[in-house]
Design an enzyme around this catalytic site. Structure first.
Site, PDB file in Angstrom:
ATOM      1  N   HIS A 241      -1.470  -1.284  -4.162  1.00 18.50           N
ATOM      2  CA  HIS A 241      -2.694  -0.852  -3.478  1.00 18.50           C
ATOM      3  C   HIS A 241      -2.651   0.668  -3.297  1.00 18.50           C
ATOM      4  CE1 HIS A 241      -6.189  -1.668  -0.884  1.00 18.50           C
ATOM      5  NE2 HIS A 241      -5.711  -0.727  -0.077  1.00 18.50           N
TER       6      HIS A 241
ATOM      7  N   MET B  95     -12.138   4.845  -0.299  1.00 22.81           N
ATOM      8  CA  MET B  95     -12.724   5.133   1.018  1.00 22.81           C
ATOM      9  C   MET B  95     -13.390   6.498   0.907  1.00 22.81           C
ATOM     10  SD  MET B  95      -9.611   3.612   3.259  1.00 22.81           S
ATOM     11  CE  MET B  95      -8.533   3.706   1.851  1.00 22.81           C
TER      12      MET B  95
ATOM     13  N   ASP C 238      -6.744  -6.119   4.451  1.00 16.57           N
ATOM     14  CA  ASP C 238      -6.127  -4.792   4.447  1.00 16.57           C
ATOM     15  C   ASP C 238      -6.090  -4.234   5.870  1.00 16.57           C
ATOM     16  OD1 ASP C 238      -5.259  -2.250   3.868  1.00 16.57           O
ATOM     17  OD2 ASP C 238      -6.990  -1.692   2.650  1.00 16.57           O
TER      18      ASP C 238
ATOM     19  N   HIS D 143      -8.535   1.448  -3.778  1.00 16.59           N
ATOM     20  CA  HIS D 143      -9.439   1.243  -2.643  1.00 16.59           C
ATOM     21  C   HIS D 143     -10.100   2.585  -2.332  1.00 16.59           C
ATOM     22  CE1 HIS D 143      -9.660   0.218   1.983  1.00 16.59           C
ATOM     23  NE2 HIS D 143     -10.851   0.350   1.433  1.00 16.59           N
TER      24      HIS D 143
ATOM     25  N   ASP E 167      -4.731   3.870  -1.811  1.00 15.60           N
ATOM     26  CA  ASP E 167      -5.817   4.253  -0.902  1.00 15.60           C
ATOM     27  C   ASP E 167      -6.319   5.653  -1.215  1.00 15.60           C
ATOM     28  OD1 ASP E 167      -6.087   1.996   0.963  1.00 15.60           O
ATOM     29  OD2 ASP E 167      -3.979   2.404   1.380  1.00 15.60           O
TER      30      ASP E 167
ATOM     31  N   SER F  94       0.837  -1.197   0.000  1.00 15.38           N
ATOM     32  CA  SER F  94       0.000   0.000   0.000  1.00 15.38           C
ATOM     33  C   SER F  94       0.872   1.247   0.000  1.00 15.38           C
ATOM     34  CB  SER F  94      -0.891   0.008   1.245  1.00 15.38           C
ATOM     35  OG  SER F  94      -1.407   1.319   1.424  1.00 15.38           O
TER      36      SER F  94
ATOM     37  N   MET G 248      -8.856   8.494  -0.052  1.00 15.42           N
ATOM     38  CA  MET G 248      -9.649   8.925   1.113  1.00 15.42           C
ATOM     39  C   MET G 248     -10.187  10.327   0.865  1.00 15.42           C
ATOM     40  SD  MET G 248      -7.184   7.622   4.188  1.00 15.42           S
ATOM     41  CE  MET G 248      -6.477   5.962   4.190  1.00 15.42           C
TER      42      MET G 248
ATOM     43  N   MET H  32     -11.507  -5.189   5.694  1.00 11.91           N
ATOM     44  CA  MET H  32     -10.669  -4.295   6.501  1.00 11.91           C
ATOM     45  C   MET H  32     -10.382  -4.966   7.842  1.00 11.91           C
ATOM     46  SD  MET H  32      -9.863  -1.606   4.801  1.00 11.91           S
ATOM     47  CE  MET H  32      -8.864  -1.050   6.189  1.00 11.91           C
TER      48      MET H  32
HETATM   49  C1  DX5 Z   1      -6.106   1.905   5.821  1.00  9.64           C
HETATM   50  C2  DX5 Z   1      -5.814   1.571   4.384  1.00  9.64           C
HETATM   51  C3  DX5 Z   1      -4.776   0.543   4.255  1.00  9.64           C
HETATM   52  C4  DX5 Z   1      -3.456   0.889   4.855  1.00  9.64           C
HETATM   53  C5  DX5 Z   1      -2.932  -0.335   5.498  1.00  9.64           C
HETATM   54  O1  DX5 Z   1      -7.158   2.776   5.902  1.00  9.64           O
HETATM   55  O2  DX5 Z   1      -6.967   1.103   3.706  1.00  9.64           O
HETATM   56  O3  DX5 Z   1      -4.604   0.143   2.882  1.00  9.64           O
HETATM   57  O4  DX5 Z   1      -2.503   1.340   3.941  1.00  9.64           O
HETATM   58  O5  DX5 Z   1      -1.793   0.023   6.144  1.00  9.64           O
HETATM   59  P1  DX5 Z   1      -0.999  -0.930   7.134  1.00  9.64           P
HETATM   60  O6  DX5 Z   1      -0.507  -2.090   6.313  1.00  9.64           O
HETATM   61  O7  DX5 Z   1       0.089  -0.019   7.565  1.00  9.64           O
HETATM   62  O8  DX5 Z   1      -1.928  -1.341   8.219  1.00  9.64           O
HETATM   63 ZN    ZN Z   2      -6.563   0.118   1.653  1.00 10.09          ZN
END
Ligand code: DX5
Ligand code: ZN
Length: 223
Positions: free
Chosen positions: A32, A67, A175, A65, A34, A7, A36, A136
């Site tokens: 990956h 969010m 994740d 992903h 993210d 990620s 947000m 998650m």
């Molecule tokens: C969290 C993200 C994850 C995050 C995981 O909200 O969706 O993808 O990067 O990070 P680690 O592996 O550090 O828990």
């Molecule tokens: Zn993620």
């Protein structure tokens, strides 16, 4: 099927090109990314323009992903940006079926993401339409949080459900809080796609971290 998905959330955002090159060289399978929106989760990251630029810098599939509160509004942006996999949160979409259809009709891999407290039952009517489910294992919003142990039973239950139906999909992506110490057990529980931010980019040697995670996942004997 075992895929390692570093990620970028824990990478240096001013040097994302280097980050994708590094994980690609180290043998990562997918990247990956993210997204947000500051509403669905209390954090903001990047938008489609950055995804589009990343796409031009790597041959690895981009696993986006989302969010965000209104996935239907932004899915087309990320399709245009070249996302290969897109997951949307069940909690954020009143029109999951339609949103998933939009992704699949574009020829991309479509997934539904579930927060830790959202039951698998939310997938009941859509499971067969999905390429993957993202479970998650932390509350989304930031990296480097500890793995929520109750997630293990959820992984096992989803795997049992899929196996009972005799299906090879949806693949099970996990994740949050995944690292070299728990990866073996989680592969044994039935997970197949392992997202890892902190465990890769905050490791003393991120390349070596990716290599070790790949080896560990294979060893666990996941088909
Ligand atoms: C969290 C993200 C994850 C995050 C995981 O909200 O969706 O993808 O990067 O990070 P680690 O592996 O550090 O828990
Ligand atoms: Zn993620």
């Amino acid at each position: 099927m075992v895929l390692i998905a570093p990620s970028l959330l824990s990478a240096d955002f001013t040097r994302l090109e280097e980050a994708v090159r590094l994980i690609e060289e180290a043998g990562a399978d997918i990247v990956h990314v993210d997204i947000m929106d500051g509403h669905f989760v209390p954090n903001l990251t990047i938008g489609p323009r950055v995804v589009e630029l990343l796409k031009s810098k790597t041959r690895l599939p981009l696993d986006v992903h989302l969010m965000v509160d209104t996935p239907s509004a932004v899915v087309p942006w990320f399709l245009d940006a070249g996302a290969d996999w897109i997951s949307i949160h069940a909690e954020a979409s009143p029109h999951l079926h339609r949103d998933i259809a939009v992704i699949k009709n574009a020829g991309r891999k479509a997934g539904v993401a579930l927060n830790p407290a959202t039951p698998l039952a939310a997938l009941q009517e859509i499971l067969r339409d999905l390429d993957f489910v993202l479970l998650m294992c932390v509350n989304p919003g930031r990296g480097s949080q500890p793995f929520i142990e109750a997630s293990r039973e959820k992984i096992r239950a989803l795997r049992r459900w899929r196996d009972d139906l005799g299906l090879g999909r949806p693949w099970i992506e996990i994740d949050g809080g995944v690292n070299l110490s728990n990866l073996n057990d989680l592969a044994g529980d039935g997970a197949e796609v392992f997202v890892a931010g902190n465990a890769v980019f905050n490791a003393p040697d991120p390349r070596e971290a990716v290599r070790q995670m790949r080896a560990a996942a294979r060893q666990a004997g996941t088909p």
